[in-house]
Scaffold this motif. Structure first.
Motif, PDB file in Angstrom:
ATOM      1  N   ARG A 159      35.419 -14.083  14.017  1.00 51.62           N
ATOM      2  CA  ARG A 159      35.641 -14.099  15.381  1.00 51.62           C
ATOM      3  C   ARG A 159      35.958 -15.452  15.676  1.00 51.62           C
ATOM      4  O   ARG A 159      35.781 -16.500  15.146  1.00 51.62           O
ATOM      5  N   ALA A 160      37.106 -15.239  16.807  1.00 52.15           N
ATOM      6  CA  ALA A 160      37.858 -16.630  17.224  1.00 52.15           C
ATOM      7  C   ALA A 160      36.654 -17.450  17.871  1.00 52.15           C
ATOM      8  O   ALA A 160      35.714 -17.019  18.338  1.00 52.15           O
ATOM      9  N   GLY A 161      36.640 -18.858  17.662  1.00 54.29           N
ATOM     10  CA  GLY A 161      35.744 -19.772  17.902  1.00 54.29           C
ATOM     11  C   GLY A 161      34.430 -19.884  17.241  1.00 54.29           C
ATOM     12  O   GLY A 161      33.420 -20.913  17.545  1.00 54.29           O
ATOM     13  N   LYS A 162      34.318 -19.101  16.212  1.00 51.61           N
ATOM     14  CA  LYS A 162      32.869 -19.200  15.565  1.00 51.61           C
ATOM     15  C   LYS A 162      33.368 -20.053  14.207  1.00 51.61           C
ATOM     16  O   LYS A 162      34.360 -20.269  13.998  1.00 51.61           O
ATOM     17  N   LYS A 163      32.382 -20.138  13.409  1.00 52.03           N
ATOM     18  CA  LYS A 163      32.459 -21.066  12.195  1.00 52.03           C
ATOM     19  C   LYS A 163      31.435 -20.567  11.114  1.00 52.03           C
ATOM     20  O   LYS A 163      30.241 -20.199  11.577  1.00 52.03           O
ATOM     21  N   ILE A 164      31.783 -20.978   9.894  1.00 54.92           N
ATOM     22  CA  ILE A 164      30.727 -20.700   8.800  1.00 54.92           C
ATOM     23  C   ILE A 164      30.081 -22.028   8.415  1.00 54.92           C
ATOM     24  O   ILE A 164      30.415 -22.863   8.204  1.00 54.92           O
ATOM     25  N   GLU A 165      28.503 -22.029   8.826  1.00 50.88           N
ATOM     26  CA  GLU A 165      27.705 -23.130   8.358  1.00 50.88           C
ATOM     27  C   GLU A 165      27.538 -23.291   6.798  1.00 50.88           C
ATOM     28  O   GLU A 165      27.022 -22.393   6.288  1.00 50.88           O
ATOM     29  N   LEU A 166      27.897 -24.495   6.441  1.00 53.62           N
ATOM     30  CA  LEU A 166      27.488 -24.744   5.086  1.00 53.62           C
ATOM     31  C   LEU A 166      26.436 -25.943   4.933  1.00 53.62           C
ATOM     32  O   LEU A 166      26.179 -26.390   6.051  1.00 53.62           O
ATOM     33  N   VAL A 167      26.168 -26.481   3.990  1.00 55.98           N
ATOM     34  CA  VAL A 167      25.218 -27.570   3.584  1.00 55.98           C
ATOM     35  C   VAL A 167      26.102 -28.893   3.939  1.00 55.98           C
ATOM     36  O   VAL A 167      27.106 -29.151   3.194  1.00 55.98           O
ATOM     37  N   ARG A 168      25.773 -29.401   5.202  1.00 56.65           N
ATOM     38  CA  ARG A 168      26.441 -30.621   5.840  1.00 56.65           C
ATOM     39  C   ARG A 168      27.887 -30.466   5.845  1.00 56.65           C
ATOM     40  O   ARG A 168      28.782 -31.363   5.558  1.00 56.65           O
ATOM     41  N   ASP A 169      28.462 -29.165   6.042  1.00 56.69           N
ATOM     42  CA  ASP A 169      29.916 -28.867   6.303  1.00 56.69           C
ATOM     43  C   ASP A 169      30.068 -27.765   6.804  1.00 56.69           C
ATOM     44  O   ASP A 169      28.952 -27.007   7.121  1.00 56.69           O
ATOM     45  N   SER A 170      31.113 -27.388   7.207  1.00 53.27           N
ATOM     46  CA  SER A 170      31.409 -26.011   7.960  1.00 53.27           C
ATOM     47  C   SER A 170      33.056 -25.633   7.675  1.00 53.27           C
ATOM     48  O   SER A 170      33.844 -26.422   7.452  1.00 53.27           O
ATOM     49  N   ILE A 171      33.246 -24.320   7.877  1.00 54.29           N
ATOM     50  CA  ILE A 171      34.513 -23.838   7.685  1.00 54.29           C
ATOM     51  C   ILE A 171      34.995 -22.848   9.217  1.00 54.29           C
ATOM     52  O   ILE A 171      33.993 -22.174   9.478  1.00 54.29           O
ATOM     53  N   SER A 172      35.700 -23.181   9.940  1.00 51.85           N
ATOM     54  CA  SER A 172      36.153 -22.606  11.001  1.00 51.85           C
ATOM     55  C   SER A 172      36.615 -21.248  11.028  1.00 51.85           C
ATOM     56  O   SER A 172      37.627 -21.091  10.175  1.00 51.85           O
ATOM     57  N   HIS A 173      36.380 -20.372  11.753  1.00 51.42           N
ATOM     58  CA  HIS A 173      36.948 -18.881  11.658  1.00 51.42           C
ATOM     59  C   HIS A 173      38.180 -18.883  12.073  1.00 51.42           C
ATOM     60  O   HIS A 173      39.322 -18.251  11.546  1.00 51.42           O
ATOM     61  N   ASP A 174      38.730 -19.717  12.941  1.00 51.05           N
ATOM     62  CA  ASP A 174      40.129 -20.161  13.499  1.00 51.05           C
ATOM     63  C   ASP A 174      40.952 -20.254  12.366  1.00 51.05           C
ATOM     64  O   ASP A 174      42.085 -19.936  12.345  1.00 51.05           O
ATOM     65  N   ASP A 175      40.502 -21.195  11.507  1.00 52.64           N
ATOM     66  CA  ASP A 175      41.284 -21.671  10.266  1.00 52.64           C
ATOM     67  C   ASP A 175      41.607 -20.549   9.348  1.00 52.64           C
ATOM     68  O   ASP A 175      42.383 -20.494   8.366  1.00 52.64           O
ATOM     69  N   ILE A 176      40.579 -19.361   9.292  1.00 50.73           N
ATOM     70  CA  ILE A 176      40.759 -18.057   8.391  1.00 50.73           C
ATOM     71  C   ILE A 176      41.671 -17.198   8.994  1.00 50.73           C
ATOM     72  O   ILE A 176      42.435 -16.479   8.278  1.00 50.73           O
ATOM     73  N   LEU A 177      41.634 -16.912  10.443  1.00 49.86           N
ATOM     74  CA  LEU A 177      42.135 -15.877  10.951  1.00 49.86           C
ATOM     75  C   LEU A 177      43.656 -16.250  11.080  1.00 49.86           C
ATOM     76  O   LEU A 177      44.082 -17.264  11.374  1.00 49.86           O
TER      77      LEU A 177
END
Length: 381
Positions: free
Chosen positions: A25-43
C-alpha cells in the motif's frame, strides 16, 4: 502493484531468511530489525528488480511460491509446513475432473478438513481441486463497498453466491476457534489475490454438530469423498466421520504421536467401525522429503492362538462328557456339562496386540505421523 505480496531476498546474504511483505500500500513500510523498506520503493518495480532498505541493504523482489508463503506468513498457531502439506495432499491422490455442463451439482466433490489452524494445508488442498471449478467471479471485498454503487455491490454478491452454489468441488474447513478461522481466511485470501479462496468454505464450531447437520440435510446419505483430521484425539470423531464418508472414501489423520494412531486402530476394531488403516507415514525434518512408512497393525500372538485351539478342544471334550485324553469325566452331580464351558467367552478382540515399528531401521526424531484410512463399503468391520 497495489495489494500484491512480494518476497524480498537479501542479495548479500543468501542464508538469511527471506522477508514476506504484507499487502503493498502507498505510504506503508516493512518494519525490520533497526531498518525498514518503504512500500513506495517497491510499487512500480518488476520481479527480479532490486530495492534498498533505509540502511541501503539491497533486496531482490520475487513472487512467493505457495510453500514460501505458508511457511513465512504471520501465524497464530504452528502451521503444517509445506513439505508435510504436499505429502498429505499426495496421499489423498486427488483427481477431480474438469467442469462439465452436463454434470449435476449432486455429484459435487467434497473434502472436509477438521482443524483449519493456519490455513496452510487448506491452501494446498484448494490448489489441488482448483481445476474442477469454473472461473470464479470477482470476490466481493468489504473495503470496496464505498467505491461502487449499492446496486453493483448487490449484483456482485448475488453472482458470487450463485457461482458458489454451482461449484463442483469444495473444501469445508472447520475450526473450534473463531479467531484462528478468521486468521486462516485472511491467509488464504491474501495469496495471489485470493485465487484459491472461492473453493473453500470456512466454518466455526464442533465436528459433531457440523457433520450431524449435513447428514440430516442429505437424508443420512454419506457425502464426503475425503476427510482430514488434524486433531490430538482422533478416535472421538471416528463414528460420525465413518457415517459421512462415502464408501471407499479416504480419511487422513495427522497426529504428533504414533500411540494416537495405535489408539485409532484399536478403537475402530473394538467398535466395529468401517475404517481400515492402510498406511502410516512419519513426517518431519529429520525424516526427509516423502516421509517414512511405518508398520502399524493388530496381531494376535502365535502362542495365544495355539492356546485358544487347545481351549476349544478341551471345551468340546467336556461337552461330550470326556476329558482331553478321551476318558469319562468324573460325576459332577447335577451340574450340566455345558456349564463347564465359560459363560463369558473371550471376545475375538481379546488378546490382540499392536505391531508398531518403522519399516526402515533408523531412530525416531520429532515430526508427526500421518495415517491413511479407507472407509470400507460395509457398515462395520
Amino acid at each position: 502493484m497495489e495489494n500484491d505480496i512480494v518476497l524480498l531476498k537479501n542479495i548479500h546474504n543468501s542464508t538469511s531468511t527471506p522477508i514476506l511483505s504484507n499487502r503493498l500500500r502507498a505510504g506503508k513500510k516493512i518494519e525490520l530489525v533497526r531498518d525498514s523498506i518503504s512500500h513506495d520503493d517497491i510499487l512500480g518495480k518488476g520481479l527480479r528488480d532490486l530495492v534498498s532498505s533505509k540502511k541501503r541493504i539491497n533486496y531482490r523482489i520475487s513472487e512467493p511460491t505457495l510453500a514460501e508463503y505458508t511457511d513465512l506468513s504471520p501465524r497464530l498457531v504452528t502451521p503444517i509446513y509445506s513439505q508435510d502439506a504436499n505429502l498429505i495432499v499426495s496421499l489423498l491422490d486427488l483427481n477431480p475432473t474438469v467442469p462439465n455442463p452436463s454434470t449435476s451439482i449432486l455429484d459435487r466433490f467434497e473434502i472436509f478438513e477438521a482443524g483449519t489452524g493456519h490455513g496452510a494445508l487448506t491452501l494446498n488442498l484448494a490448489r489441488a481441486i482448483h481445476g474442477a471449478n469454473t472461473a470464479a467471479p470477482k470476490i466481493p471485498e468489504e473495503d470496496e463497498t464505498a467505491e461502487i454503487s449499492p446496486d453493483r455491490v448487490e449484483a456482485r454478491g448475488e453472482a458470487y453466491k450463485e457461482w458458489q452454489t454451482n461449484r463442483r468441488a469444495v473444501i469445508h474447513t472447520l475450526d473450534c476457534s473463531g479467531r484462528h478461522s478468521a486468521h486462516a481466511k485472511t491467509v488464504v485470501k491474501n495469496f495471489r489475490h485470493g485465487m484459491y479462496y472461492p473453493h473453500i468454505d470456512f466454518h466455526v464450531g464442533s465436528i459433531d454438530d457440523y457433520l450431524a447437520q449435513r447428514l440430516v440435510e442429505s437424508g443420512g446419505a454419506p457425502f464426503l469423498e475425503y476427510t482430514i483430521l488434524d486433531l490430538p484425539d482422533i478416535t472421538h470423531f471416528f463414528d460420525i466421520v465413518g457415517k459421512a464418508l462415502k464408501p471407499n472414501g479416504t480419511l487422513i489423520t495427522f497426529c504428533p504421536s504414533i500411540t494416537q494412531i495405535n489408539a485409532g486402530v484399536t478403537f475402530a476394531r473394538q467398535k466395529h467401525l468401517p475404517l481400515f488403516l492402510e498406511k502410516v507415514v512419519e513426517v518431519g525434518g529429520a525424516v526427509g522429503v516423502g516421509g517414512r512408512e511405518w508398520d502399524v497393525r493388530p496381531v494376535k500372538p502365535r502362542a495365544l492362538l495355539e492356546a485358544k485351539v487347545e481351549d476349544t478342544k478341551q471345551s468340546k471334550y467336556l461337552e461330550e462328557g470326556r476329558d482331553i485324553l478321551g476318558g469319562p469325566v468324573e460325576d459332577l452331580g447335577e451340574l450340566p456339562a455345558k456349564t463347564l464351558v465359560s459363560e463369558n467367552p473371550v471376545s475375538d478382540d481379546n488378546g490382540w496386540e499392536m505391531v508398531c515399528r518403522p519399516k526402515v531401521g533408523i531412530r525416531i526424531s520429532g515430526g508427526g505421523f500421518v495415517g491413511v484410512w479407507r472407509r470400507m463399503s460395509g457398515t462395520s468391520v
